[in-house]
Design an enzyme around this catalytic site. Structure first.
Site: not given
Length: 323
Positions: A140-142
């Protein structure tokens, strides 16, 4: 011309503030101090404590400081945390960016630099990652960084905002001991932390299809990264600045995890052998940037090598921990 740096008291943000102020740019920092340290900021750089998610605060800051450009670094950035709290990461990183861009458009600001990440690429099977390498983030960060790029470019087209998105590779080092990274989330401080606690460093996976079996990464000195932001800001102040540019920020040189751990041992004097543990999910065997477009589009190239990164980071670590 005044630049607002969101996350300006953070590890990277303070380096950017120092580089830009040192080059004669007028800057103001905005930081909620959840990870920022006010003492990192150079003398003469105002600090506004608060969140980039607060539209009323943004309006006041833009007006009071006559802001004409924004460098947006404030974000949540821990991969494991993003996996555990994906909705929060989207709300903070994408929702917060939308709030900021709305305020930027409303204020008539026409220059915007966005802190992105090589995490947008996921795990590509290529020798060098170019800006045209397909994006397929694996956490999710990416995903929030890729969605952030889409949003920045869309807002730029809609409101006539010239934009630059900088895709950072692995950041390390410090320009001065007092600017050192206080977190223990990246490989260099993680190894320092293990050694400080009299424990062997860890290597996650030694059976990758690489020369020594460990992952290969592109490491960039934070001082070089700060200069890349200055170059991006200068590009956006040029008379013909328009449209959008997305560039990798790396050295184009691969260093294996085992090579890095060995170098850390040489710098610290603690050469105990590393423990090899199981692979971590989502780690690509190789992730090295093509830095050609940064040189062409920004006139920027990295100047510092990995030994300088490790030596400066170790000096900062010792200062932080009273050694």
């Amino acid at each position: 011309m005044t630049w607002l740096i969101t996350g300006g008291a953070g590890y990277i943000g303070a380096h950017v503030a120092r580089a830009m102020a040192g080059a004669g740019e007028s800057v103001v920092a905005l930081d909620d101090l959840s990870a920022g340290v006010p003492a990192r900021l150079p003398a003469g750089v105002p600090l506004v404590r608060g969140s980039a998610l607060d539209p009323d605060l943004l309006r006041r800051v833009f007006a009071e400081h006559r802001v004409t450009g924004v460098v947006h670094l404030a974000a949540r950035k821990q991969v494991a945390e993003s996996v555990a709290r994906p909705t929060w990461y989207y709300a903070e990183n994408v929702g917060g960016l939308a709030t900021l861009l709305d305020a930027v458009a409303e204020a008539g600001i026409r220059r915007f630099v966005f802190s992105s990440s090589a995490a947008v690429y996921g795990t590509p099977d290529v020798d060098l990652i170019t800006e045209d390498t397909p994006c397929a983030p694996v956490n999710p960060y990416g995903e929030t960084k890729l969605a952030g790029e889409w949003l920045v470019r869309a807002a730029g087209r809609a409101h006539g905002i010239a934009t630059v998105c900088l895709r950072y590779f692995n950041v390390a080092g410090t320009a001065a001991p007092e600017l050192a990274d206080t977190g223990v989330f990246n490989i260099v401080p993680m190894v320092f932390d293990r050694l400080t606690r009299d424990e062997a460093p860890r290597i996650f996976g030694a059976d990758y299809p690489t020369p020594d079996g460990t992952c290969i990464r592109d490491y960039i000195h934070v001082a070089d990264l700060a200069e890349a932001h200055l170059a991006a800001a200068r590009r956006l102040t040029a008379e013909d600045a328009a449209g959008d540019l997305t560039v990798n920020i790396g050295r184009g040189v691969g260093v294996s995890v085992r090579e890095l751990v060995t170098l850390i041992g040489e710098v610290t004097g603690d050469t105990r052998p590393a423990l090899v543990e199981a692979r971590r999910p989502g780690d690509a065997p190789r992730a090295v940037a093509s830095a050609d477009l940064a040189a062409k589009g920004l006139g920027w190239t990295a100047r510092h090598d990995v030994r300088e990164m490790v030596a400066s980071a170790w000096e900062g670590w010792q200062r932080l921990h009273g050694r």
